[in-house]
Scaffold this active site. Structure first.
Site, mmCIF file in Angstrom:
data_model
loop_
_atom_site.group_PDB
_atom_site.id
_atom_site.type_symbol
_atom_site.label_atom_id
_atom_site.label_comp_id
_atom_site.label_asym_id
_atom_site.label_seq_id
_atom_site.Cartn_x
_atom_site.Cartn_y
_atom_site.Cartn_z
ATOM 1 N N ASP A 9 0.868 -1.170 0.000
ATOM 2 C CA ASP A 9 0.000 0.000 0.000
ATOM 3 C C ASP A 9 0.910 1.227 0.000
ATOM 4 O OD1 ASP A 9 -2.428 1.570 0.448
ATOM 5 O OD2 ASP A 9 -1.663 1.816 2.475
ATOM 6 N N ASP A 11 -0.216 5.191 0.837
ATOM 7 C CA ASP A 11 -0.506 6.148 1.911
ATOM 8 C C ASP A 11 -0.665 5.430 3.250
ATOM 9 O OD1 ASP A 11 -0.791 8.568 0.241
ATOM 10 O OD2 ASP A 11 -2.515 7.511 -0.583
#
Length: 222
Positions: A9, A11
């Protein structure tokens, strides 16, 4: 288990981007004549894509959804403009991220990004952060018909990298990351320093308090 590839991922996992997301969201609110929101509130709106973030930020309501109204569409355009002008005003990689990614890359592991962030932000952000060159595959929130928590982004990564579910580890900070990994049948590491509320996170295979702990976990699997 023999991990050959990682899906990360973005953020809240690789980069702390909340300050610049909040700045852009508040700038869009200011353009619409609305009061500024606390950064912590905007942080709670992150994770389900930019349209969702903008809808929630403009309504100051977690339950708001993007329905494509004229006001929401205008706010989205304003947000895009402000965010692209300041992708890395305050956004920084978390401690240990750059070194760990480079070490994994140098060791021959295949690396991918799987984010719900739109491609128009993902590509320039990775470039500005100086880490774009280590990833073999980049899946943004609008790359495929479905995004996390759907399995499709991780299935796409497995196909592109020619690895099985047993050979892929998803690394993320949110419920969407864990649910996507479970749906795809692969292992998942939860980073506890990110944006996901710990009490709402399903059980992961491993929890990392710091990103560089990933190397220690990997060595322990051998």
């Amino acid at each position: 288990m023999s991990i050959k590839a990682f899906a990360f991922d973005l953020d809240g996992t690789l980069a702390d981007s909340i300050p610049d997301l909040a700045h852009a969201a508040n700038a869009a609110r200011r353009d619409a004549g609305l009061a500024q929101l606390e950064e912590a509130l905007i942080e709670s709106f992150v994770g389900d894509g930019t349209e969702s973030l903008v809808a929630r930020a403009m309504a100051a309501d977690m339950s708001a959804s993007f329905t494509g109204t004229a006001a929401q569409t205008e706010a989205l355009g304003r947000f895009d403009q402000h965010y692209l002008e300041g992708l890395t005003l305050k956004t920084k990689l978390y401690h240990g991220v750059a070194n760990t990614l480079n070490e994994l890359h140098d060791c021959g592991y295949r690396l991918a990004i799987v984010t719900n962030k739109p491609e128009r932000f993902t590509q320039p952000l990775l470039k500005e952060l100086g880490i774009g060159n280590v990833f073999d595959v980049i899946v943004s929130g609008d790359t495929l018909p479905n995004r996390k928590p759907h399995a499709e982004p991780l299935q796409y990564v497995m196909e592109k990298l020619a690895v099985s579910a047993d050979e892929l580890l998803m690394v993320g900070d949110s419920k969407n990351d864990i649910l996507a990994a479970r749906a795809a049948g692969c292992k998942v590491a939860y980073v506890s320093y990110g944006y996901g509320a710990a009490e709402s996170i399903p059980e992961a295979d491993v929890t990392l308090a710091r990103f560089e702990e990933l190397m220690n976990w990997l060595e322990a699997q051998d």
